[in-house]
Scaffold this motif. Structure first.
Motif, PDB file in Angstrom:
ATOM      1  N   GLN A 204      85.459  48.831 -18.355  1.00 33.09           N
ATOM      2  CA  GLN A 204      86.696  49.312 -18.833  1.00 33.09           C
ATOM      3  C   GLN A 204      86.994  49.260 -20.369  1.00 33.09           C
ATOM      4  OE1 GLN A 204      88.858  46.561 -16.207  1.00 33.09           O
ATOM      5  NE2 GLN A 204      88.409  47.872 -14.280  1.00 33.09           N
ATOM      6  N   GLY A 205      86.260  49.561 -21.144  1.00 42.08           N
ATOM      7  CA  GLY A 205      86.487  49.481 -22.778  1.00 42.08           C
ATOM      8  C   GLY A 205      87.276  50.745 -23.074  1.00 42.08           C
ATOM      9  N   PRO A 206      87.464  50.666 -24.296  1.00 38.93           N
ATOM     10  CA  PRO A 206      88.322  51.919 -24.842  1.00 38.93           C
ATOM     11  C   PRO A 206      87.442  53.265 -24.819  1.00 38.93           C
ATOM     12  CG  PRO A 206      87.409  50.375 -26.675  1.00 38.93           C
ATOM     13  CD  PRO A 206      87.188  49.753 -25.397  1.00 38.93           C
ATOM     14  N   ASP A 207      88.042  54.054 -24.554  1.00 38.93           N
ATOM     15  CA  ASP A 207      87.586  55.639 -24.346  1.00 38.93           C
ATOM     16  C   ASP A 207      88.453  56.487 -24.962  1.00 38.93           C
ATOM     17  OD1 ASP A 207      86.650  58.038 -23.760  1.00 38.93           O
ATOM     18  OD2 ASP A 207      86.100  57.447 -21.695  1.00 38.93           O
ATOM     19  N   PHE A 208      88.259  56.725 -26.293  1.00 39.30           N
ATOM     20  CA  PHE A 208      89.017  57.615 -27.073  1.00 39.30           C
ATOM     21  C   PHE A 208      88.849  59.232 -26.866  1.00 39.30           C
ATOM     22  CE2 PHE A 208      89.140  53.898 -29.617  1.00 39.30           C
ATOM     23  CZ  PHE A 208      90.367  53.830 -30.673  1.00 39.30           C
ATOM     24  N   THR A 209      87.746  59.612 -26.094  1.00 35.97           N
ATOM     25  CA  THR A 209      87.657  60.725 -25.750  1.00 35.97           C
ATOM     26  C   THR A 209      88.527  61.284 -24.769  1.00 35.97           C
ATOM     27  OG1 THR A 209      85.322  60.942 -26.698  1.00 35.97           O
ATOM     28  CG2 THR A 209      85.904  62.397 -24.810  1.00 35.97           C
ATOM     29  N   ALA A 210      88.640  60.296 -23.702  1.00 36.86           N
ATOM     30  CA  ALA A 210      89.356  60.315 -22.356  1.00 36.86           C
ATOM     31  C   ALA A 210      90.878  60.374 -22.808  1.00 36.86           C
ATOM     32  CB  ALA A 210      89.206  59.196 -21.747  1.00 36.86           C
ATOM     33  N   ALA A 211      91.332  59.512 -24.041  1.00 37.55           N
ATOM     34  CA  ALA A 211      92.733  59.385 -24.208  1.00 37.55           C
ATOM     35  C   ALA A 211      93.011  60.464 -25.266  1.00 37.55           C
ATOM     36  CB  ALA A 211      92.931  58.145 -25.026  1.00 37.55           C
ATOM     37  N   LEU A 212      92.316  60.877 -26.128  1.00 33.82           N
ATOM     38  CA  LEU A 212      92.671  62.004 -27.211  1.00 33.82           C
ATOM     39  C   LEU A 212      91.700  63.313 -27.266  1.00 33.82           C
ATOM     40  CD1 LEU A 212      92.936  59.189 -29.764  1.00 33.82           C
ATOM     41  CD2 LEU A 212      94.819  60.502 -28.985  1.00 33.82           C
ATOM     42  N   GLY A 213      90.614  63.454 -26.518  1.00 38.04           N
ATOM     43  CA  GLY A 213      89.781  64.338 -26.772  1.00 38.04           C
ATOM     44  C   GLY A 213      90.404  65.836 -26.780  1.00 38.04           C
ATOM     45  N   ASP A 214      90.960  65.988 -25.769  1.00 37.91           N
ATOM     46  CA  ASP A 214      91.708  67.336 -25.537  1.00 37.91           C
ATOM     47  C   ASP A 214      92.771  67.977 -25.873  1.00 37.91           C
ATOM     48  OD1 ASP A 214      92.879  65.799 -23.619  1.00 37.91           O
ATOM     49  OD2 ASP A 214      92.488  67.286 -21.871  1.00 37.91           O
ATOM     50  N   ARG A 215      93.500  66.944 -26.788  1.00 30.97           N
ATOM     51  CA  ARG A 215      94.899  67.126 -27.411  1.00 30.97           C
ATOM     52  C   ARG A 215      95.135  67.987 -28.375  1.00 30.97           C
ATOM     53  NH1 ARG A 215      97.097  65.123 -31.862  1.00 30.97           N
ATOM     54  NH2 ARG A 215      95.626  64.039 -33.433  1.00 30.97           N
ATOM     55  N   ASP A 216      96.199  68.613 -28.506  1.00 33.71           N
ATOM     56  CA  ASP A 216      96.616  69.691 -29.439  1.00 33.71           C
ATOM     57  C   ASP A 216      96.792  68.819 -30.659  1.00 33.71           C
ATOM     58  OD1 ASP A 216      97.629  71.616 -31.278  1.00 33.71           O
ATOM     59  OD2 ASP A 216      99.152  72.273 -30.171  1.00 33.71           O
ATOM     60  N   ARG A 217      95.854  68.986 -31.841  1.00 35.70           N
ATOM     61  CA  ARG A 217      95.807  68.145 -33.287  1.00 35.70           C
ATOM     62  C   ARG A 217      96.851  68.801 -34.184  1.00 35.70           C
ATOM     63  NH1 ARG A 217      90.639  65.138 -35.317  1.00 35.70           N
ATOM     64  NH2 ARG A 217      89.676  64.435 -33.430  1.00 35.70           N
ATOM     65  N   ARG A 218      97.564  69.632 -33.646  1.00 27.83           N
ATOM     66  CA  ARG A 218      98.776  70.102 -34.520  1.00 27.83           C
ATOM     67  C   ARG A 218     100.134  68.977 -34.134  1.00 27.83           C
ATOM     68  NH1 ARG A 218      99.257  76.226 -32.738  1.00 27.83           N
ATOM     69  NH2 ARG A 218      98.855  75.106 -30.761  1.00 27.83           N
ATOM     70  N   ARG A 219     100.024  68.443 -33.051  1.00 31.60           N
ATOM     71  CA  ARG A 219     101.227  67.382 -32.670  1.00 31.60           C
ATOM     72  C   ARG A 219     100.834  66.425 -33.226  1.00 31.60           C
ATOM     73  NH1 ARG A 219     104.400  67.980 -28.343  1.00 31.60           N
ATOM     74  NH2 ARG A 219     104.041  65.953 -27.697  1.00 31.60           N
ATOM     75  N   THR A 220     101.747  65.378 -33.678  1.00 34.74           N
ATOM     76  CA  THR A 220     101.868  63.941 -34.197  1.00 34.74           C
ATOM     77  C   THR A 220     101.276  63.118 -32.978  1.00 34.74           C
ATOM     78  OG1 THR A 220     103.450  64.477 -35.904  1.00 34.74           O
ATOM     79  CG2 THR A 220     102.936  62.069 -35.034  1.00 34.74           C
ATOM     80  N   SER A 221     100.458  62.086 -33.379  1.00 32.89           N
ATOM     81  CA  SER A 221      99.953  61.295 -32.152  1.00 32.89           C
ATOM     82  C   SER A 221     100.035  59.729 -32.807  1.00 32.89           C
ATOM     83  CB  SER A 221      98.430  61.510 -32.220  1.00 32.89           C
ATOM     84  OG  SER A 221      97.816  61.419 -33.349  1.00 32.89           O
ATOM     85  N   VAL A 222     100.699  59.120 -31.806  1.00 33.65           N
ATOM     86  CA  VAL A 222     100.459  57.502 -31.916  1.00 33.65           C
ATOM     87  C   VAL A 222      99.907  56.862 -30.895  1.00 33.65           C
ATOM     88  CG1 VAL A 222     102.373  55.639 -31.928  1.00 33.65           C
ATOM     89  CG2 VAL A 222     103.293  57.948 -32.860  1.00 33.65           C
ATOM     90  N   LEU A 223      99.029  55.627 -31.346  1.00 36.60           N
ATOM     91  CA  LEU A 223      98.161  55.034 -30.584  1.00 36.60           C
ATOM     92  C   LEU A 223      98.341  53.869 -30.241  1.00 36.60           C
ATOM     93  CD1 LEU A 223      95.312  55.383 -28.989  1.00 36.60           C
ATOM     94  CD2 LEU A 223      94.364  54.550 -31.285  1.00 36.60           C
ATOM     95  N   LEU A 224      98.378  53.404 -29.013  1.00 36.42           N
ATOM     96  CA  LEU A 224      98.492  51.886 -28.868  1.00 36.42           C
ATOM     97  C   LEU A 224      97.326  51.165 -28.762  1.00 36.42           C
ATOM     98  CD1 LEU A 224     101.601  51.990 -26.251  1.00 36.42           C
ATOM     99  CD2 LEU A 224     101.620  52.126 -28.913  1.00 36.42           C
ATOM    100  N   ALA A 225      96.824  50.434 -29.594  1.00 27.52           N
ATOM    101  CA  ALA A 225      95.420  49.742 -29.353  1.00 27.52           C
ATOM    102  C   ALA A 225      95.777  48.316 -29.731  1.00 27.52           C
ATOM    103  CB  ALA A 225      94.355  50.237 -30.088  1.00 27.52           C
ATOM    104  N   HIS A 226      95.439  47.344 -28.682  1.00 27.10           N
ATOM    105  CA  HIS A 226      95.538  45.902 -28.948  1.00 27.10           C
ATOM    106  C   HIS A 226      94.865  45.475 -30.459  1.00 27.10           C
ATOM    107  CE1 HIS A 226      96.470  41.724 -28.520  1.00 27.10           C
ATOM    108  NE2 HIS A 226      95.018  41.509 -28.396  1.00 27.10           N
ATOM    109  N   GLN A 227      93.775  45.745 -30.723  1.00 33.38           N
ATOM    110  CA  GLN A 227      92.924  45.068 -32.027  1.00 33.38           C
ATOM    111  C   GLN A 227      92.991  46.146 -32.963  1.00 33.38           C
ATOM    112  OE1 GLN A 227      89.549  42.633 -31.269  1.00 33.38           O
ATOM    113  NE2 GLN A 227      89.767  42.689 -29.015  1.00 33.38           N
ATOM    114  N   PRO A 228      93.090  45.658 -34.038  1.00 33.87           N
ATOM    115  CA  PRO A 228      93.231  46.491 -35.292  1.00 33.87           C
ATOM    116  C   PRO A 228      91.866  47.208 -35.552  1.00 33.87           C
ATOM    117  CG  PRO A 228      94.434  44.275 -35.847  1.00 33.87           C
ATOM    118  CD  PRO A 228      93.767  44.204 -34.527  1.00 33.87           C
ATOM    119  N   VAL A 229      90.674  46.276 -35.199  1.00 35.81           N
ATOM    120  CA  VAL A 229      89.207  47.010 -35.542  1.00 35.81           C
ATOM    121  C   VAL A 229      89.017  48.288 -34.789  1.00 35.81           C
ATOM    122  CG1 VAL A 229      88.313  44.691 -35.689  1.00 35.81           C
ATOM    123  CG2 VAL A 229      88.532  45.755 -33.498  1.00 35.81           C
TER     124      VAL A 229
END
Length: 420
Positions: free
Chosen positions: A316-341
């Motif tokens: 159940q680790g982080p999946d950036f493709t699922a969260a951001l893969g198909d988004r419209d990159r012209r829109r501003t994006s804010v990401l919530l991620a616990h660890q700065p790494v």
């Protein structure tokens, strides 16, 4: 590998406690005295309570027992830290004090025997120190030819001074841990539309509800967040350190978090230590929107959230493709991620702003130096290419409810549009 690590940690703790016993018990007491027996017993008892506190979940202790052990066990950890540091500093002072006392004793002896002589002449006339006295053994060899009485006096003075420093530091840190401040941080995002100028996100992390921090702590956090009047609340992980049944009442105030666009949550590493799935279901019942590697299209920007890296052990680790893969990159994006790494993955996926916690700002000085080595950003706002990362110091504490040099905070991130 874990066994080797555990052996190293236990060996280090044994060495630290031997040193504390040597300087705080043996060196300041007479053999067979009540103080020496009591001090030795306490130096054995407190580390056992500390280890039991940190290993309570693995040992399967009932939560009620954890609550009893937690206070002395957790506080001994931080007392041990600052006692050790103060005593190490005392090692520099010890020979200087002994030398000063010995010189004063020689001067006094010289003045008594030859009242008319100066200090230098009196020292020259003083009885010679034998080679046996100069050599000595153990601490006597280190400290020079000081008499047992003077060594005992210096040992007690340094022990009392170290104790005062440790108790004072822990007292200050306990008070500081309760002083939850609100920080306001403006962040300009290049693609943010003019209509979103001034949009406010209340960022809170690392609340750490536990056997030490319960309902009153949760209520304090909720009240501070609600007073910000934010448009959206982002809880970026490490909310809990025990199971739902143990902390159900402690977490109840979370249902009262209020903002125009709702409360959003992503997991931290500690959720996976205590049953993440149960907690995510419970938080949904409390009215939070849980983002598990997913995205919500807000009116002015995309809000995404990824699971913590600790979830990788259970698939159940982080999946950036699922969260951001198909988004419209012209829109501003804010990401919530616990660890700065995770900032480097965020940069690769064109995230405009990542909001994180996890570091506690170091929590206990000088731990901030170690935390800074393990994280790309310890606290505050930094830029990585076209992506900005903000790291909050968190609202709670892990282990002892003490903070030294890293006061807790809730941050209101105010988004700014260059078009405004």
């Amino acid at each position: 590998m874990r066994i080797v690590f555990l052996a190293v940690v236990l060996g280090l703790l044994a060495l630290i406690h031997w040193y504390l016993w040597k300087r705080l018990v043996r060196d300041v007491s007479r053999p067979g005295s009540v103080f020496r027996r009591a001090g030795t017993l306490l130096i054995l008892l407190f580390p056992l309570l500390m280890l039991t506190f940190f290993a309570g979940r693995a040992l399967g202790l009932p939560f009620a027992v954890e609550q009893v052990i937690a206070w002395p066990g957790a506080y001994w950890f931080v007392v041990m830290l600052y006692l050790g540091l103060a005593l190490l500093a005392g090692e520099i002072v010890r020979p200087l004090l002994l030398r000063a006392l010995e010189r004063r004793a020689l001067d006094d002896a010289g003045r008594l025997s030859r009242p008319g002589l100066t200090g230098t002449e009196a020292e020259a006339e003083a009885p010679a120190v034998s080679a046996e006295e100069k050599t000595g053994t153990g601490d006597e060899a280190q400290d020079g030819p000081a008499s047992p009485e003077r060594r005992l006096f210096v040992a007690r003075a340094i022990a009392i001074g170290a104790g005062a420093v440790a108790v004072g530091t822990v007292g200050y840190g306990s008070h500081a841990a309760r002083q939850l401040t609100t920080k306001h941080v403006p962040v300009q995002l290049a693609g943010l539309p003019r209509a979103a100028h001034g949009y406010r996100i209340a960022v809170v992390s690392d609340i750490h509800l536990s056997s030490l921090l319960g309902a009153s702590h949760c209520r304090r956090v909720v009240d501070v967040v609600n007073r910000t009047g934010a448009d959206l609340v982002a809880v970026v992980g490490d909310l809990v350190d025990a199971g739902v049944e143990d902390l159900r009442s402690a977490a109840a105030p979370l249902a009262e978090l209020s903002s125009r666009d709702g409360t959003f949550f992503v997991t931290g590493n500690h959720e996976y230590y205590v049953g993440a799935e149960q907690w995510l279901d419970h938080l949904r019942n409390l009215g939070m929107v849980v983002l598990e590697n997913e995205r919500r299209e807000m009116p002015y920007f995309d809000l995404a959230g990824v699971n913590d890296v600790a979830g990788e052990d259970s698939g159940q680790g982080p999946d950036f493709t699922a969260a951001l893969g198909d988004r419209d990159r012209r829109r501003t994006s804010v990401l919530l991620a616990h660890q700065p790494v995770l900032i480097h993955d965020a940069v690769e996926h064109g995230v405009d702003l990542q909001l994180s916690g996890h570091t506690h700002g170091g929590q206990l000085w000088p731990g901030n130096a170690l935390a800074a080595l393990a994280n790309p950003t310890l606290e505050g706002l930094e830029r990585y290419g076209d992506t900005q990362l903000y790291v909050t110091r968190g609202a709670g504490t892990w282990g002892p409810p003490v903070r030294v040099g890293a006061e807790p905070d809730i941050t209101v991130v105010e988004l700014s549009s260059p078009q405004a």
